[in-house]
Design an enzyme around this catalytic site. Structure first.
Site, PDB file in Angstrom:
ATOM      1  N   HIS A  77      43.421  44.049  45.198  1.00  0.00           N
ATOM      2  CA  HIS A  77      43.815  43.386  43.936  1.00  0.00           C
ATOM      3  C   HIS A  77      43.840  41.861  44.099  1.00  0.00           C
ATOM      4  O   HIS A  77      44.692  41.183  43.531  1.00  0.00           O
ATOM      5  CB  HIS A  77      45.179  43.876  43.452  1.00  0.00           C
ATOM      6  CG  HIS A  77      45.219  45.336  43.106  1.00  0.00           C
ATOM      7  ND1 HIS A  77      45.005  45.797  41.827  1.00  0.00           N
ATOM      8  CD2 HIS A  77      45.437  46.433  43.865  1.00  0.00           C
ATOM      9  CE1 HIS A  77      45.099  47.124  41.820  1.00  0.00           C
ATOM     10  NE2 HIS A  77      45.356  47.536  43.037  1.00  0.00           N
ATOM     11  N   ASN A 150      47.987  51.002  37.205  1.00  0.00           N
ATOM     12  CA  ASN A 150      46.546  50.785  37.058  1.00  0.00           C
ATOM     13  C   ASN A 150      46.116  51.127  35.635  1.00  0.00           C
ATOM     14  O   ASN A 150      46.903  51.664  34.857  1.00  0.00           O
ATOM     15  CB  ASN A 150      45.769  51.676  38.034  1.00  0.00           C
ATOM     16  CG  ASN A 150      45.771  51.130  39.455  1.00  0.00           C
ATOM     17  OD1 ASN A 150      45.966  49.934  39.679  1.00  0.00           O
ATOM     18  ND2 ASN A 150      45.543  52.001  40.413  1.00  0.00           N
ATOM     19  N   HIS A 341      56.266  44.955  43.409  1.00  0.00           N
ATOM     20  CA  HIS A 341      56.670  46.003  44.349  1.00  0.00           C
ATOM     21  C   HIS A 341      57.176  47.210  43.564  1.00  0.00           C
ATOM     22  O   HIS A 341      58.135  47.081  42.808  1.00  0.00           O
ATOM     23  CB  HIS A 341      57.799  45.459  45.239  1.00  0.00           C
ATOM     24  CG  HIS A 341      58.086  46.311  46.426  1.00  0.00           C
ATOM     25  ND1 HIS A 341      58.066  47.694  46.390  1.00  0.00           N
ATOM     26  CD2 HIS A 341      58.409  45.985  47.697  1.00  0.00           C
ATOM     27  CE1 HIS A 341      58.359  48.160  47.584  1.00  0.00           C
ATOM     28  NE2 HIS A 341      58.573  47.152  48.393  1.00  0.00           N
TER      29      HIS A 341
HETATM   30 FE1  HDD Z   1      48.774  49.110  45.547  1.00  0.00          FE
HETATM   31  C1  HDD Z   1      48.681  45.739  45.323  1.00  0.00           C
HETATM   32  C2  HDD Z   1      48.551  49.364  42.133  1.00  0.00           C
HETATM   33  C3  HDD Z   1      48.510  52.531  45.809  1.00  0.00           C
HETATM   34  C4  HDD Z   1      49.322  48.873  48.857  1.00  0.00           C
HETATM   35  N1  HDD Z   1      48.631  47.807  44.025  1.00  0.00           N
HETATM   36  C5  HDD Z   1      48.604  46.446  44.132  1.00  0.00           C
HETATM   37  C6  HDD Z   1      48.493  45.858  42.837  1.00  0.00           C
HETATM   38  C7  HDD Z   1      48.444  46.881  41.936  1.00  0.00           C
HETATM   39  C8  HDD Z   1      48.544  48.103  42.698  1.00  0.00           C
HETATM   40  C9  HDD Z   1      48.313  46.767  40.438  1.00  0.00           C
HETATM   41  C10 HDD Z   1      48.410  44.362  42.534  1.00  0.00           C
HETATM   42  C11 HDD Z   1      49.766  43.769  42.355  1.00  0.00           C
HETATM   43  C12 HDD Z   1      49.638  42.342  41.915  1.00  0.00           C
HETATM   44  O1  HDD Z   1      49.128  42.097  40.816  1.00  0.00           O
HETATM   45  O2  HDD Z   1      50.041  41.481  42.695  1.00  0.00           O
HETATM   46  N2  HDD Z   1      48.503  50.632  44.238  1.00  0.00           N
HETATM   47  C13 HDD Z   1      48.548  50.529  42.876  1.00  0.00           C
HETATM   48  C14 HDD Z   1      48.577  51.850  42.296  1.00  0.00           C
HETATM   49  C15 HDD Z   1      48.557  52.738  43.327  1.00  0.00           C
HETATM   50  C16 HDD Z   1      48.531  51.972  44.553  1.00  0.00           C
HETATM   51  C17 HDD Z   1      48.649  52.140  40.812  1.00  0.00           C
HETATM   52  C18 HDD Z   1      48.577  54.230  43.303  1.00  0.00           C
HETATM   53  C19 HDD Z   1      49.113  54.919  42.370  1.00  0.00           C
HETATM   54  N3  HDD Z   1      48.854  50.445  47.057  1.00  0.00           N
HETATM   55  C20 HDD Z   1      48.770  51.818  46.957  1.00  0.00           C
HETATM   56  C21 HDD Z   1      49.008  52.410  48.241  1.00  0.00           C
HETATM   57  C22 HDD Z   1      49.269  51.381  49.120  1.00  0.00           C
HETATM   58  C23 HDD Z   1      49.155  50.168  48.347  1.00  0.00           C
HETATM   59  C24 HDD Z   1      49.012  53.899  48.541  1.00  0.00           C
HETATM   60  C25 HDD Z   1      49.587  51.392  50.591  1.00  0.00           C
HETATM   61  C26 HDD Z   1      50.006  52.394  51.273  1.00  0.00           C
HETATM   62  N4  HDD Z   1      48.897  47.567  46.874  1.00  0.00           N
HETATM   63  C27 HDD Z   1      49.197  47.714  48.177  1.00  0.00           C
HETATM   64  C28 HDD Z   1      49.441  46.398  48.889  1.00  0.00           C
HETATM   65  C29 HDD Z   1      49.222  45.368  47.724  1.00  0.00           C
HETATM   66  C30 HDD Z   1      48.893  46.265  46.549  1.00  0.00           C
HETATM   67  C31 HDD Z   1      48.643  46.200  50.125  1.00  0.00           C
HETATM   68  C32 HDD Z   1      48.239  44.238  47.962  1.00  0.00           C
HETATM   69  C33 HDD Z   1      48.868  43.004  47.403  1.00  0.00           C
HETATM   70  C34 HDD Z   1      50.237  43.385  47.154  1.00  0.00           C
HETATM   71  O3  HDD Z   1      50.421  44.702  47.451  1.00  0.00           O
HETATM   72  O4  HDD Z   1      51.106  42.661  46.749  1.00  0.00           O
HETATM   73  O5  HDD Z   1      50.727  46.340  49.392  1.00  0.00           O
END
Ligand code: HDD
Length: 722
Positions: A77, A150, A341
């Site tokens: 993202h 999402n 978060h």
């Molecule tokens: Fe995630 C970012 C949505 C599964 C780990 N995620 C991130 C963002 C969105 C989502 C919208 C952007 C946030 C922003 O605008 O700063 N992610 C989802 C959805 C998931 C999902 C809807 C499943 C239903 N994500 C998911 C899993 C993991 C992560 C299973 C890790 C085990 N996601 C992350 C992250 C991020 C992230 C690495 C990257 C940047 C952040 O968190 O702040 O922690």
């Protein structure tokens, strides 16, 4: 239409942000230490041509800060756009939740919403075929609540432990970092073809949902099943939805490819301009609420994030509305530094045991530590709660807060025992006392093993055109895959969804389709497990079709903020042009004049109208509809203009509404629009069915044509053209 700053004065988050805003207007240039700078053009040297002196603290400070301007982009993202706004609930939701912001219809809760693509880098195109992130931070009086969702209601995997594998597979391949912001490559489809649990999500990803027309025209979903808790401690399962008031609309893949080159910022520009021009995007918050007692009522597991709850089984209750009405002041400070978060909860909302959600709860704080560099990221202005923060956490990089007093431990007597814990009745967060009993195991519930029923439900619920687009998307993506074994495995998986879909895609790829559905092997199996326990099963779904899953059934009642190109050259019939333009603008259409070169259009009676774009800067893919202006000289010039012909042809091929003045018929005969040469009443009707409106020659008013054009634009696209 609301005015730009209408709501900001009621906005406690904006008041908080204002304390940190800086504006250099009418101020002297200073160093970071506040010393006024006399010469920002030359470094300090020993003599006019001499070496630069180390002593030059102004030079050193400026260069050092510059050298450290970048922070790591989000691991996923990375590319996003965001805006401020507010949320208001319609009616108190006390029966289901005690969350304050869901109980007081008079309360405007400030929000910051960020939309993103997943796979691409910060500088990648907005129009990639991808999932879109839909994150909302609610600055509630009880603390921050983040709904990090999402634009698709399901996910690729069922367990967070697979997330790094999924992302490694979709990101550019590691040896040559190709391709950027694209899933059409071997590693992605290798992984997907070995993971049948991703089949449902893949159907969404290959649908037009993955190439939205606008961030303002996407649905949002919390994906996981969450819990609502009321004052009495009773719990309900809940699925969160965001429903855009403008409906759900997409572009075609051909448009997406072109926009990616012509304006890779298309979505963020659209969001920015809409808000600047007072077209404030709005979404209703929807909830599907399921009593605890109904947990096992469905033919899927509510804890499985690869499943949705069909709206036909549990209707979506619209409980409130989010309006985005203010653009950020600074991209980095706000959009880049905002930290969402799914574990940022307020009393009244809680988790479930969805194994994907549980893993996310670890990941989001952890990633901010490397991205924002310190456990104090909550002190960055955009992340601060509007409720004051008191605890015994101390120090760390870039600490802003000045904690007074001697005690930073609990219990203490020297500090009077402060800060106090809050009882639940005082707003203290208490976790839902769910009964959890079980052996410690690594494994997956048998109730998670139906990977195909809902994939088939999604496909069967699409309109014919949507199905065609899905076939084309699979054919494109798998066509980019080099290893034939991967393509074959994917065809095997598609046979489980729909044999005709599999056959069409296989045909496009020059492959044979198996006669019977081919049960794909699940390779995501633990080393010591019996593979039988992990093989996909297919149940008969509760329903065969869900209208809510097709974009064909979306809201089509408005042309608010839709972009309309008015094609013209030299001398136009200004009366008709202005009448049409005014009619469109009166109902929210945004008109741009496109002509071969910039300057002014001239009316036959000497009127002038400013030209907005020429054919080099304006392209049909930026617009929702086209109007071809009339006037003899105008028409003659358009006749010999290949750019104008290409513009109309492209809009025609992309199914966009087109309105023309009857006297431009010779021009139209050069385009793909046929049958306008003798515009009889029946032909006009026939064309109108295809979204092509002809203003009769010599018409004294644009009246009916304008009305029909507006209705056609609201329809978004016409797929019935041959
Ligand atoms: Fe995630 C970012 C949505 C599964 C780990 N995620 C991130 C963002 C969105 C989502 C919208 C952007 C946030 C922003 O605008 O700063 N992610 C989802 C959805 C998931 C999902 C809807 C499943 C239903 N994500 C998911 C899993 C993991 C992560 C299973 C890790 C085990 N996601 C992350 C992250 C991020 C992230 C690495 C990257 C940047 C952040 O968190 O702040 O922690």
């Amino acid at each position: 239409m609301a005015t730009l700053n209408e709501n900001t004065e009621f906005d406690p988050k904006n008041d908080d942000l204002n304390k940190f805003k800086e504006n250099g207007t009418d101020e002297f240039l200073t160093t970071n230490q506040g010393v006024r700078i006399n010469d920002n053009q030359n470094s300090l040297k020993s003599g006019e041509r001499g070496a630069t002196l180390l002593e030059d603290f102004i030079l050193r400070e400026k260069i050092t800060h510059f050298d450290h301007e970048r922070i790591p982009e989000r691991i996923v993202h990375a590319r996003g756009a965001a805006a401020h706004g507010f949320f208001q609930v319609y009616e108190p939701m006390a029966k289901y939740t005690k969350a304050g912001f869901l109980n007081d219809p008079d309360r405007r809760t400030p929000v910051f919403a960020r939309f993103s693509t997943v796979a691409g880098s910060r500088g990648s195109t907005d129009l990639a075929r991808d999932v879109r992130g839909f994150s909302v931070k609610f600055y509630t009086e009880e603390g921050n609540y983040d709904l990090v969702g999402n634009n698709m209601p399901v996910f690729f995997i069922q367990d967070a432990i697979k997330f790094p594998d999924l992302i490694h597979a979709v990101k550019p391949e590691p040896h040559n970092e190709i391709p950027q912001a694209a899933s059409a490559h071997d590693t992605f489809w290798d992984f997907i073809s070995l993971m049948p649990e991703s089949t449902h999500m893949i159907m969404w990803l290959m649908s037009d949902r993955a190439i939205p027309r606008s961030l303002r025209m996407m649905e949002g979903f919390g994906v996981h099943t969450f819990r609502l808790i009321n004052e009495a401690g009773e719990a309900y399962f809940v699925k969160f939805h965001w429903k855009p008031l403008l409906g759900v609309h997409s572009v075609l893949w051909d448009e997406a490819l072109q926009i990616s080159g012509k304006d890779p910022d298309f979505h963020r520009r659209d969001l920015w301009e809409a808000i600047e021009n007072g077209f404030f995007p709005e979404w209703e918050l929807g909830m599907q609420i399921i009593p605890e007692a109904d947990e096992h009522r469905f033919d899927f597991d509510l804890l499985d994030p690869t499943k949705l709850v069909p709206e036909e089984l549990v209707p979506v209750m619209k409980v409130g509305k989010m309006t985005l009405n203010r653009n950020p002041d600074n991209y980095f400070a706000e959009t880049e530094q905002v930290a969402f978060h799914p574990g940022h909860l307020v009393p009244g909302i809680d988790f479930t045991n969805d194994p994907l959600l549980q893993g996310r709860l670890f990941s989001y704080t952890d990633t901010q530590l490397s991205r924002l560099g310190s456990p104090n990221f909550h002190e960055i202005p955009i992340n601060r709660s509007i409720n004051t923060v008191h605890n015994n956490q101390r120090d760390g990089h870039m600490r802003q807060m000045i904690n007074k007093g001697k005690t930073s431990y609990d219990p203490n007597s020297m500090g009077g025992g402060c800060p106090f814990q809050a009882q639940a009745a005082q707003g203290g967060f208490t976790s839902y006392a769910e009964r959890v009993d079980g052996k410690k195991i690594r494994g997956r519930s048998a109730s998670f093993m139906d990977h195909f029923s809902q994939a088939a439900l999604f496909y069967n619920s699409q309109s014919e055109v949507e199905k065609e687009h899905i076939v084309e998307a699979f054919s494109f993506e798998l066509g980019k895959v080099e290893l034939e074994s991967i393509r074959e495995r994917m065809i095997g998986i598609l046979t489980e969804v729909d044999l005709q879909l599999a056959t069409q895609v296989a045909d496009n790829l020059g492959l044979e389709v198996p006669k019977e559905p081919q049960h794909p092997l699940n390779h995501g199996v633990p080393a010591d497990a019996d593979p039988i326990d992990y093989q996909p099963t297919k149940k008969k779904p509760n329903i065969g079709r869900s209208e809510a899953l097709s974009m064909a059934n979306t809201i089509k009642d408005s042309i608010n903020s839709r972009q309309i190109a008015i094609l013209a050259d030299v001398e136009v019939d200004m009366d008709n042009l202005m009448a049409m333009k005014t009619a469109l603008e009166n109902v929210g259409g945004v008109c741009k004049i496109i002509a071969p070169k910039l300057g002014y259009l001239h009316g036959m009676s000497g009127e002038k109208l400013k030209i907005d774009m020429n054919f080099k800067t304006g392209a049909s893919v930026f617009f929702d509809a086209v109007y071809v202006a009339g006037g003899t000289k105008n028409e003659n010039r358009l006749l010999t203009n290949p750019d104008a012909i290409a513009f109309v042809n492209e809009a025609y091929r992309h199914g966009k509404p087109i309105a023309v003045e009857g006297d431009t018929v010779p021009f139209l005969e050069l385009t793909m629009i046929k049958g306008t040469s003798t515009v009889s009443a029946s032909q006009i009707d026939h064309l109108a069915d295809q979204g092509i409106l002809v203003l009769p020659v010599g018409a004294s008013t644009v009246g009916k044509t304008a009305v029909d054009f507006i209705l056609a634009i609201a329809q978004h696209r016409f797929w019935n053209r041959v």
